[in-house]
Scaffold this active site. Structure first.
Site, PDB file in Angstrom:
ATOM      1  N   GLY A  74      41.134   2.526 -20.936  1.00 32.57           N
ATOM      2  CA  GLY A  74      40.564   3.668 -21.633  1.00 32.57           C
ATOM      3  C   GLY A  74      39.071   3.579 -21.861  1.00 32.57           C
ATOM      4  O   GLY A  74      38.484   4.462 -22.477  1.00 32.57           O
ATOM      5  N   HIS A  75      38.407   2.545 -21.357  1.00 33.85           N
ATOM      6  CA  HIS A  75      36.963   2.362 -21.631  1.00 33.85           C
ATOM      7  C   HIS A  75      36.245   1.912 -20.383  1.00 33.85           C
ATOM      8  O   HIS A  75      35.970   0.731 -20.228  1.00 33.85           O
ATOM      9  CB  HIS A  75      36.782   1.322 -22.731  1.00 33.85           C
ATOM     10  CG  HIS A  75      35.454   1.354 -23.383  1.00 33.85           C
ATOM     11  ND1 HIS A  75      34.399   0.573 -22.981  1.00 33.85           N
ATOM     12  CD2 HIS A  75      34.998   2.086 -24.421  1.00 33.85           C
ATOM     13  CE1 HIS A  75      33.353   0.798 -23.752  1.00 33.85           C
ATOM     14  NE2 HIS A  75      33.696   1.707 -24.637  1.00 33.85           N
ATOM     15  N   PHE A  76      35.901   2.661 -19.523  1.00 34.83           N
ATOM     16  CA  PHE A  76      36.120   4.088 -19.334  1.00 34.83           C
ATOM     17  C   PHE A  76      36.857   4.259 -18.013  1.00 34.83           C
ATOM     18  O   PHE A  76      36.497   3.572 -17.058  1.00 34.83           O
ATOM     19  CB  PHE A  76      34.791   4.832 -19.281  1.00 34.83           C
ATOM     20  CG  PHE A  76      33.967   4.697 -20.530  1.00 34.83           C
ATOM     21  CD1 PHE A  76      34.252   5.474 -21.644  1.00 34.83           C
ATOM     22  CD2 PHE A  76      32.918   3.807 -20.604  1.00 34.83           C
ATOM     23  CE1 PHE A  76      33.479   5.386 -22.791  1.00 34.83           C
ATOM     24  CE2 PHE A  76      32.147   3.700 -21.743  1.00 34.83           C
ATOM     25  CZ  PHE A  76      32.421   4.484 -22.838  1.00 34.83           C
TER      26      PHE A  76
END
Length: 155
Positions: free
Chosen positions: A57-59
């Site tokens: 999720g990053h990124f």
């Protein structure tokens, strides 16, 4: 964490680190300690891989290690300096230390999969169970982050 049979030899490997710190996957962010000057400084390593859970999720499509996790890795290196120094002096107790303050945090380059973080911490002072550390992280000799950390022993 109170392990009286742990002998400290360099490099300190992940099995020994797990006997010195309470952190576990996915939050153990130090793979090895390669240098220690008791009560003065330490150098630890973190190998960053695409398998790290935060990269999902990053990124997405552009994986970057979150700055707060780089700070956490530096704090864990500071904790290891404290614990290893105590062991080298014959103290087998293992008090838990908490990160209580971060000052002057700077991030100067992104950390991506394939990087190896060199976590350098220096004890500036230790007073009444509170340690102040200067910390910096490099990748391939280039500084990517730095800060001052304050840690406190659990009372």
């Amino acid at each position: 964490m109170n392990d009286t049979n742990l002998e400290i030899t360099l490099p300190v490997n992940v099995e020994q680190i797990q006997r010195l710190l309470p952190h576990r996957y996915p939050f153990l962010l130090v793979d090895r300690v390669v240098e220690v000057v008791p009560d003065v400084s330490a150098v630890a390593l973190k190998n960053v891989t695409i398998n790290e859970p935060f990269f999902d999720g990053h990124f997405p499509g552009h994986p970057v290690m979150p700055g707060v996790l780089i700070i956490e890795a530096m704090a864990q290196a500071a904790g290891l300096l404290t614990q290893i120094s105590r062991r080298m002096k014959g103290d087998t107790g293992s008090p838990l230390f908490y990160l209580v303050k971060v000052d002057n945090a700077r991030f100067t380059a992104p950390v991506v999969p394939g990087d190896q973080l060199r976590l350098e911490v220096e004890l500036k002072r230790l007073v009444r169970g509170m340690g102040l550390f200067a910390a910096r992280t490099t990748v391939d000799g280039k500084e990517v982050a730095s800060c001052e950390l304050m840690c406190a022993a659990r009372s």
